[in-house]
Design an enzyme around this catalytic site. Sequence first.
Site, PDB file in Angstrom:
ATOM      1  N   SER A 146      14.756   3.559 -19.938  1.00  0.00           N
ATOM      2  CA  SER A 146      16.073   3.122 -19.447  1.00  0.00           C
ATOM      3  C   SER A 146      17.141   3.915 -20.193  1.00  0.00           C
ATOM      4  CB  SER A 146      16.252   1.626 -19.754  1.00  0.00           C
ATOM      5  OG  SER A 146      17.592   1.228 -19.564  1.00  0.00           O
ATOM      6  N   TYR A 161      16.122  -5.749 -25.207  1.00  0.00           N
ATOM      7  CA  TYR A 161      15.820  -4.737 -24.187  1.00  0.00           C
ATOM      8  C   TYR A 161      16.023  -3.323 -24.747  1.00  0.00           C
ATOM      9  CZ  TYR A 161      15.517  -2.655 -19.536  1.00  0.00           C
ATOM     10  OH  TYR A 161      15.130  -1.917 -18.446  1.00  0.00           O
TER      11      TYR A 161
HETATM   12  N1  NAP Z   1      16.244  -2.258 -12.438  1.00  0.00           N
HETATM   13  C1  NAP Z   1      16.938  -1.671 -13.394  1.00  0.00           C
HETATM   14  O1  NAP Z   1      18.166  -1.755 -13.447  1.00  0.00           O
HETATM   15  C2  NAP Z   1      16.234  -0.849 -14.438  1.00  0.00           C
HETATM   16  C3  NAP Z   1      17.012   0.037 -15.201  1.00  0.00           C
HETATM   17  C4  NAP Z   1      16.385   0.789 -16.194  1.00  0.00           C
HETATM   18  C5  NAP Z   1      15.035   0.670 -16.419  1.00  0.00           C
HETATM   19  N2  NAP Z   1      14.304  -0.217 -15.668  1.00  0.00           N
HETATM   20  C6  NAP Z   1      12.880  -0.331 -15.992  1.00  0.00           C
HETATM   21  O2  NAP Z   1      12.113   0.008 -14.859  1.00  0.00           O
HETATM   22  C7  NAP Z   1      10.882  -0.742 -14.851  1.00  0.00           C
HETATM   23  C8  NAP Z   1      10.778  -1.473 -13.519  1.00  0.00           C
HETATM   24  O3  NAP Z   1      11.875  -2.367 -13.396  1.00  0.00           O
HETATM   25  P1  NAP Z   1      12.244  -3.100 -12.016  1.00  0.00           P
HETATM   26  O4  NAP Z   1      13.708  -3.164 -11.958  1.00  0.00           O
HETATM   27  O5  NAP Z   1      11.453  -2.491 -10.916  1.00  0.00           O
HETATM   28  O6  NAP Z   1      11.707  -4.557 -12.337  1.00  0.00           O
HETATM   29  P2  NAP Z   1      11.035  -5.654 -11.368  1.00  0.00           P
HETATM   30  O7  NAP Z   1      11.488  -5.466  -9.978  1.00  0.00           O
HETATM   31  O8  NAP Z   1      11.260  -6.957 -12.043  1.00  0.00           O
HETATM   32  O9  NAP Z   1       9.498  -5.272 -11.453  1.00  0.00           O
HETATM   33  C9  NAP Z   1       8.782  -5.402 -12.643  1.00  0.00           C
HETATM   34  C10 NAP Z   1       7.315  -5.400 -12.319  1.00  0.00           C
HETATM   35  O10 NAP Z   1       6.588  -5.508 -13.546  1.00  0.00           O
HETATM   36  C11 NAP Z   1       5.490  -6.374 -13.320  1.00  0.00           C
HETATM   37  N3  NAP Z   1       5.060  -6.931 -14.598  1.00  0.00           N
HETATM   38  C12 NAP Z   1       5.776  -7.694 -15.458  1.00  0.00           C
HETATM   39  N4  NAP Z   1       5.014  -8.049 -16.500  1.00  0.00           N
HETATM   40  C13 NAP Z   1       3.799  -7.488 -16.298  1.00  0.00           C
HETATM   41  C14 NAP Z   1       2.585  -7.486 -17.012  1.00  0.00           C
HETATM   42  N5  NAP Z   1       2.444  -8.164 -18.168  1.00  0.00           N
HETATM   43  N6  NAP Z   1       1.524  -6.806 -16.516  1.00  0.00           N
HETATM   44  C15 NAP Z   1       1.631  -6.124 -15.330  1.00  0.00           C
HETATM   45  N7  NAP Z   1       2.761  -6.089 -14.609  1.00  0.00           N
HETATM   46  C16 NAP Z   1       3.818  -6.771 -15.080  1.00  0.00           C
HETATM   47  C17 NAP Z   1       6.036  -7.431 -12.353  1.00  0.00           C
HETATM   48  O11 NAP Z   1       5.015  -8.065 -11.614  1.00  0.00           O
HETATM   49  P3  NAP Z   1       4.350  -9.477 -12.036  1.00  0.00           P
HETATM   50  O12 NAP Z   1       5.434 -10.310 -12.656  1.00  0.00           O
HETATM   51  O13 NAP Z   1       3.792 -10.014 -10.767  1.00  0.00           O
HETATM   52  O14 NAP Z   1       3.259  -9.118 -13.025  1.00  0.00           O
HETATM   53  C18 NAP Z   1       6.873  -6.549 -11.439  1.00  0.00           C
HETATM   54  O15 NAP Z   1       6.069  -6.024 -10.396  1.00  0.00           O
HETATM   55  C19 NAP Z   1      10.952  -1.656 -16.075  1.00  0.00           C
HETATM   56  O16 NAP Z   1      10.311  -1.060 -17.160  1.00  0.00           O
HETATM   57  C20 NAP Z   1      12.454  -1.742 -16.342  1.00  0.00           C
HETATM   58  O17 NAP Z   1      12.722  -2.064 -17.687  1.00  0.00           O
HETATM   59  C21 NAP Z   1      14.875  -0.961 -14.686  1.00  0.00           C
END
Ligand code: NAP
Length: 259
Positions: A146, A161
């Site tokens: 991030s 975070y």
């Molecule tokens: N969205 C943003 O603004 C943003 C910005 C910067 C970085 N990121 C990073 O990008 C990545 C994806 O984020 P996102 O926005 O796509 O989040 P999201 O929509 O909440 O998706 C997160 C995914 O992680 C899975 N997950 C959580 N805990 C897990 C575990 N213990 N084992 C396996 N899977 C697990 C969840 O599925 P289950 O709960 O079903 O396991 C879900 O499919 C993350 O690392 C986040 O920090 C996001």
Amino acid sequence: MGNMFSLQGKNAIVVGGAGGLGQAIAQGLAENGAKVAIASRNADSLQRAVREIKAACGLDISYYIADASVEASVEALVSDSVRDLGKVDILVNAQGFNKKHKAEDFPMDVFEQMFDVNVVGVMMCCKHFGKHMIKNGYGKIVNLSSVRGRIATKGAGNAGYCGTKGAVDMITRQLASEFGQYNITVNAIGPTVTETPMMTDILDSRGPNARKDLADNLPMKRMALPSDCVGPAVFLCSDASGFVTGNIIYPDGGLTAIG
Ligand SMILES: NC(=O)c1ccc[n+]([C@@H]2O[C@H](COP(=O)([O-])OP(=O)(O)OC[C@H]3O[C@@H](n4cnc5c(N)ncnc54)[C@H](OP(=O)(O)O)[C@@H]3O)[C@@H](O)[C@H]2O)c1
């Protein structure tokens, strides 16, 4: 020279592939020729993502139920996927968890849970898929970090975070150092705030202008979309990035340029 971005003949696992960014990346890898499987804890959301990808681009992907923060579950994911696919060439760590609390009030169980998913989970997937890739003499690992691994926020709430993403950045660099000799690249993508299930409640809690304010603060004057991560992911998973390792690409509309 053929299409150096092609992923034909490559097998990819996207952990967190039913999430907002993971699903977009899984679809992008499949559209560029990879055989893709997604993995996370919840069967319903995995099946929804498989259906939505099929509807969007006509391609079939598969899924595994796995908890990336439990080592036995990660080991089972590696052995099941290698059994089914023959080999795994690409690992994308798109799992994640984000909770905001003021530092002086941060519940330490939430802090630890965030490190379990965002750091320990990433490391365990890199460790076990890395061992498999070392045997194959080939691998592409992409970790979702991030902008918060690099710049803190002005407001309170991000000690957990930011801490996890700083750790992801350094694990990415260290693994690049250790795995380079085995023809394995390890890189990260560092998005800025993107509308996904992780962020919707957080954005809603900031009031009606939250999205517009975020967009106005970026040089590109719009909010990030999940699709903004796809090009960087395809590049980092393809032979086009054959000599790129230990790097972080920021699809952030210019935030880190001015941050
Ligand atoms: N969205 C943003 O603004 C943003 C910005 C910067 C970085 N990121 C990073 O990008 C990545 C994806 O984020 P996102 O926005 O796509 O989040 P999201 O929509 O909440 O998706 C997160 C995914 O992680 C899975 N997950 C959580 N805990 C897990 C575990 N213990 N084992 C396996 N899977 C697990 C969840 O599925 P289950 O709960 O079903 O396991 C879900 O499919 C993350 O690392 C986040 O920090 C996001």
